[in-house]
Design an enzyme around this catalytic site. Structure first.
Site, short mmCIF file in Angstrom:
data_model
loop_
_atom_site.label_atom_id
_atom_site.label_comp_id
_atom_site.label_asym_id
_atom_site.label_seq_id
_atom_site.Cartn_x
_atom_site.Cartn_y
_atom_site.Cartn_z
N HIS A 159 14.32 18.67 -24.80
CA HIS A 159 14.54 19.28 -23.49
C HIS A 159 14.75 18.24 -22.38
O HIS A 159 13.83 17.46 -22.09
CB HIS A 159 13.35 20.16 -23.12
N SER A 188 19.77 17.86 -24.81
CA SER A 188 18.65 18.79 -24.76
C SER A 188 18.60 19.51 -26.10
O SER A 188 19.61 19.61 -26.79
CB SER A 188 18.87 19.80 -23.64
N SER A 196 17.25 24.72 -21.30
CA SER A 196 16.08 23.98 -20.82
C SER A 196 16.40 22.76 -19.96
O SER A 196 15.50 22.16 -19.38
CB SER A 196 15.23 23.53 -22.02
N ASP A 228 13.28 17.26 -31.41
CA ASP A 228 12.37 18.35 -31.01
C ASP A 228 12.95 19.63 -31.60
O ASP A 228 13.90 20.19 -31.06
CB ASP A 228 12.30 18.42 -29.48
N GLU A 260 8.88 16.25 -32.59
CA GLU A 260 7.99 16.71 -31.52
C GLU A 260 7.23 18.01 -31.82
O GLU A 260 6.09 18.16 -31.43
CB GLU A 260 8.86 16.91 -30.26
N ASN A 315 3.93 16.14 -33.67
CA ASN A 315 3.27 17.39 -33.28
C ASN A 315 1.80 17.39 -33.68
O ASN A 315 0.96 17.86 -32.94
CB ASN A 315 3.97 18.58 -33.92
N LYS A 349 -1.24 15.74 -29.18
CA LYS A 349 -0.01 16.51 -28.93
C LYS A 349 -0.33 18.00 -29.07
O LYS A 349 -0.48 18.73 -28.10
CB LYS A 349 1.11 16.05 -29.87
N ASP A 408 -0.48 19.72 -25.53
CA ASP A 408 0.81 20.24 -25.07
C ASP A 408 0.96 21.71 -25.47
O ASP A 408 1.18 22.60 -24.63
CB ASP A 408 1.88 19.33 -25.70
N ASN A 409 0.79 22.00 -26.77
CA ASN A 409 1.00 23.37 -27.24
C ASN A 409 0.03 24.33 -26.56
O ASN A 409 0.39 25.45 -26.21
CB ASN A 409 0.85 23.45 -28.77
N CYS A 439 1.24 25.25 -22.58
CA CYS A 439 1.68 26.66 -22.52
C CYS A 439 0.75 27.46 -21.62
O CYS A 439 1.20 28.42 -20.98
CB CYS A 439 1.74 27.26 -23.93
N HIS A 475 9.74 28.05 -30.63
CA HIS A 475 10.87 27.13 -30.50
C HIS A 475 12.24 27.80 -30.62
O HIS A 475 13.16 27.51 -29.87
CB HIS A 475 10.77 25.99 -31.51
N HIS A 504 6.39 22.38 -19.42
CA HIS A 504 5.04 21.87 -19.17
C HIS A 504 5.04 20.81 -18.08
O HIS A 504 5.99 20.06 -17.93
CB HIS A 504 4.47 21.21 -20.43
N SER A 511 1.98 13.88 -25.06
CA SER A 511 2.95 14.09 -26.14
C SER A 511 3.90 12.89 -26.25
O SER A 511 4.16 12.38 -27.33
CB SER A 511 3.81 15.32 -25.86
N GLN A 528 5.09 9.96 -28.90
CA GLN A 528 6.48 9.75 -29.33
C GLN A 528 6.85 8.26 -29.28
O GLN A 528 7.44 7.74 -30.23
CB GLN A 528 7.45 10.53 -28.42
P1 NAI Z 1 0.92 27.45 -35.04
O1 NAI Z 1 1.35 27.37 -36.45
O2 NAI Z 1 -0.31 26.74 -34.59
O3 NAI Z 1 0.74 28.98 -34.59
C1 NAI Z 1 1.60 30.02 -34.94
C2 NAI Z 1 0.73 31.21 -35.30
O4 NAI Z 1 1.56 32.36 -35.51
C3 NAI Z 1 -0.05 30.99 -36.60
O5 NAI Z 1 -1.44 31.14 -36.36
C4 NAI Z 1 0.50 32.04 -37.56
O6 NAI Z 1 -0.49 32.55 -38.43
C5 NAI Z 1 1.01 33.10 -36.59
N1 NAI Z 1 2.04 33.98 -37.15
C6 NAI Z 1 3.02 33.68 -38.04
N2 NAI Z 1 3.74 34.78 -38.34
C7 NAI Z 1 3.23 35.79 -37.59
C8 NAI Z 1 3.54 37.17 -37.46
N3 NAI Z 1 4.52 37.72 -38.17
N4 NAI Z 1 2.82 37.90 -36.59
C9 NAI Z 1 1.78 37.36 -35.90
N5 NAI Z 1 1.43 36.06 -36.00
C10 NAI Z 1 2.14 35.29 -36.83
O7 NAI Z 1 2.18 26.96 -34.17
P2 NAI Z 1 2.17 26.53 -32.63
O8 NAI Z 1 1.95 25.07 -32.54
O9 NAI Z 1 1.31 27.47 -31.89
O10 NAI Z 1 3.71 26.76 -32.27
C11 NAI Z 1 4.30 28.05 -32.23
C12 NAI Z 1 5.77 27.90 -31.83
O11 NAI Z 1 5.86 27.40 -30.50
C13 NAI Z 1 6.56 26.92 -32.68
O12 NAI Z 1 7.89 27.38 -32.81
C14 NAI Z 1 6.55 25.65 -31.85
O13 NAI Z 1 7.59 24.79 -32.22
C15 NAI Z 1 6.68 26.22 -30.48
N6 NAI Z 1 6.23 25.41 -29.35
C16 NAI Z 1 6.74 25.75 -28.13
C17 NAI Z 1 6.36 25.09 -26.99
C18 NAI Z 1 6.95 25.46 -25.69
O14 NAI Z 1 6.77 24.74 -24.71
N7 NAI Z 1 7.66 26.56 -25.56
C19 NAI Z 1 5.37 24.00 -27.04
C20 NAI Z 1 4.83 23.75 -28.36
C21 NAI Z 1 5.25 24.44 -29.46
#
Ligand code: NAI
Length: 476
Positions: free
Chosen positions: A51, A74, A79, A137, A199, A224, A229, A233-234, A238, A344, A397, A405, A409
């Site tokens: 991003h 990006s 983003s 990322d 990332e 990650n 991180k 960050d997550n 968020c 993501h 963020h 984070s 990196q």
């Molecule tokens: P995580 O693996 O810690 O959490 C995801 C959760 O979703 C897990 O606990 C899993 O059991 C659950 N899950 C999976 N399928 C499901 C379903 N069908 N129904 C309900 N729950 C379900 O992953 P994390 O780190 O929380 O990341 C989640 C997403 O967010 C990823 O795509 C990551 O890349 C992205 N992300 C986005 C950020 C942003 O700024 N927008 C920042 C960091 C990560």
């Protein structure tokens, strides 16, 4: 210098915000100071796909200060912060008429074709060579190189099937065109890459899949899963930016509303806490019994989406999984329910299925905020077209959390670039002492006073006085 951004005249505004961000990014600034003389990234040609925000600008300029030659895109079509992109191109010592910074190919509101064109541009240096490092990322840059090399080896690029997402056909077209222009290019690019640092959760999943299938072509560091991180960050990132996204997009009052968070991983935990902090009644959905139990013990109702589809006002998907909110779910939602994704990729919400509902109407309220009106007259509000809403509708963020984070990196880039032989092809996380170092670099700014272990105490719990303080299996 080749580059493509929205408007170079935004550079001055971008530079002012970068200056403020630098103060909020003590980890990155400390790393700059530590390596100012050694320049460990001299000789590194880093292609970054992350991003293009103000915080990322501070990351890019840190890599440059450490000696790297950098090109950037990006990793999401919505983003980019156009003033950040402009400032990076102009650079700290350039002017709009004489840019001296880093080639960036990114603007807010790219089409998918433009997105993959940008990725291709950043993977190619003016002399025709590729990068020797990737900073990714979500894994799109890594994917393009891997698929390119795979299809070159196979002798043909396949054709997308009707069931494939629209984006897949665009990726295949990009590869077909680039291989025709320069046969063997992707194989040479892959061979020249010493490694990638990734990332996010979703990109890391892709890397472990490739390592398992034996298709990974170069070593990777999973940034990650540094504690500093994903647990910061997550979660805390968020916790800040989910509400920012909702407010800037809709300004609807969150207090008293019913908000559903799908997924209670690191991102879901941060989102749920933030929404509860605003006074929403938060409901969580989960598939994992451990995370479901955590949510319940944290005081949230945990149930299925079908159970609450007609009563919730705000939906946030945070699973990293696909098909979480389907078109038939959206049909059954309350009038003006807000539907958003912070994971993501955009496949958490079935936007294609929504568009296919007969008689549905899409009304643009403003960019990245759309009202979808069903034939019966009721409507829902979809943020950022189903893409990550905190970066599409707000600015992602804040700097301080991204400093954690991005310090990981930079350290990961130095590790892979300078100690390449220590990392045979595979996926690695950074050693714990470096994770602790990243945290340590952020304590002073918050006025944290750390207690020092005595030698006797250290011996008693079996650690060194200087750390690491936890075993690798400790979960924080
Ligand atoms: P995580 O693996 O810690 O959490 C995801 C959760 O979703 C897990 O606990 C899993 O059991 C659950 N899950 C999976 N399928 C499901 C379903 N069908 N129904 C309900 N729950 C379900 O992953 P994390 O780190 O929380 O990341 C989640 C997403 O967010 C990823 O795509 C990551 O890349 C992205 N992300 C986005 C950020 C942003 O700024 N927008 C920042 C960091 C990560």
């Amino acid at each position: 210098m080749d580059y493509k951004v929205a408007d170079l005249s935004l550079a001055e505004f971008g530079r002012k915000e970068i200056r403020l961000a630098e103060h909020e990014m003590p980890g990155l600034m400390a790393v700059r100071e530590e390596y100012a003389a050694a320049k460990p990234l001299r000789g590194a040609k880093i292609m970054g796909s992350l991003h293009m925000t103000i915080q990322t600008a501070v990351l890019i300029e840190t890599l440059v200060e450490l000696g790297a030659d950098v090109r950037w895109v990006s990793c999401n079509i919505f983003s980019t912060q156009d003033h950040a992109a402009a400032a990076v191109v102009v650079g700290p010592n350039g002017t709009v008429d004489d840019p001296k910074g880093v080639p960036v190919f990114a603007w807010k509101g790219e089409t998918l074709e433009e997105y993959w064109w940008c990725t291709d541009q950043a993977l190619q240096w003016p002399d025709g060579t590729g990068p020797n490092m990737i900073l990714d990322d979500g894994g799109d840059a890594t994917l393009l190189v891997h698929k390119g090399a795979e299809y070159e080896k196979a002798g043909a690029v396949p054709t997308a099937s009707e069931d494939d997402p629209e984006e897949w056909a665009i990726i295949l077209d990009t590869l077909r065109r680039t291989i025709a222009e320069k046969p063997g290019r992707w194989t040479a690019t892959a061979e020249g890459i010493k490694g990638v640092t990734e990332e996010t959760t979703t990109g890391v999943h892709r890397l472990y899949d490739m390592a398992k299938n034996g298709t990974l072509l170069f070593p990777a560091i999973n940034v990650n899963d540094s504690v500093t991180k994903s647990k910061f960050d997550n979660k805390y990132g968020c916790r800040h930016s989910v509400v920012d996204g909702l407010n800037r997009a809709t300004d609807v009052l969150i207090g008293g509303k019913v908000a559903v968070v799908c997924g209670y991983g690191d991102v879901g935990k941060g989102c749920a806490e933030a929404l509860r902090g605003q006074g929403a009644r938060v409901i969580v959905t989960e598939i994992d019994p451990i995370c479901a139990l955590q949510a319940a013990m944290d005081g949230y109702q945990v149930t299925t989406l079908d159970d609450v589809i007609g009563i919730a006002d705000i939906f946030v998907t945070a699973t990293g999984n696909k098909d979480i909110i389907r078109a038939d779910h959206m049909e059954r939602m309350k009038h003006q329910a807000i539907v958003s994704n912070i994971g993501h990729f955009d496949n958490e919400i079935d936007m294609a299925g929504l568009a296919r509902i007969p008689g549905i109407e899409k009304i643009e309220i403003k960019p990245q905020v759309h009202e979808w009106r069903f034939p019966d007259g009721h409507s829902i509000i979809v943020l950022a077209e189903g893409r990550l809403m905190n970066l599409g509708c707000a600015t992602g963020h804040p700097s301080f959390v991204m400093s954690n984070s991005f310090t990981n990196q930079v350290i990961a880039q130095i590790e892979l670039f300078t100690k390449t032989d220590d990392y045979p092809i595979g996926v690695y996380t950074l050693p714990k002492h470096l994770d602790e170092k990243v945290a340590r670099l952020h304590l002073d700014a918050l006025g944290v006073k750390l207690t020092k272990l005595t030698k006797e105490q250290a011996e008693y719990i079996g650690v060194d006085v200087e750390g690491p303080y936890k075993s690798d299996h400790y979960r924080y």
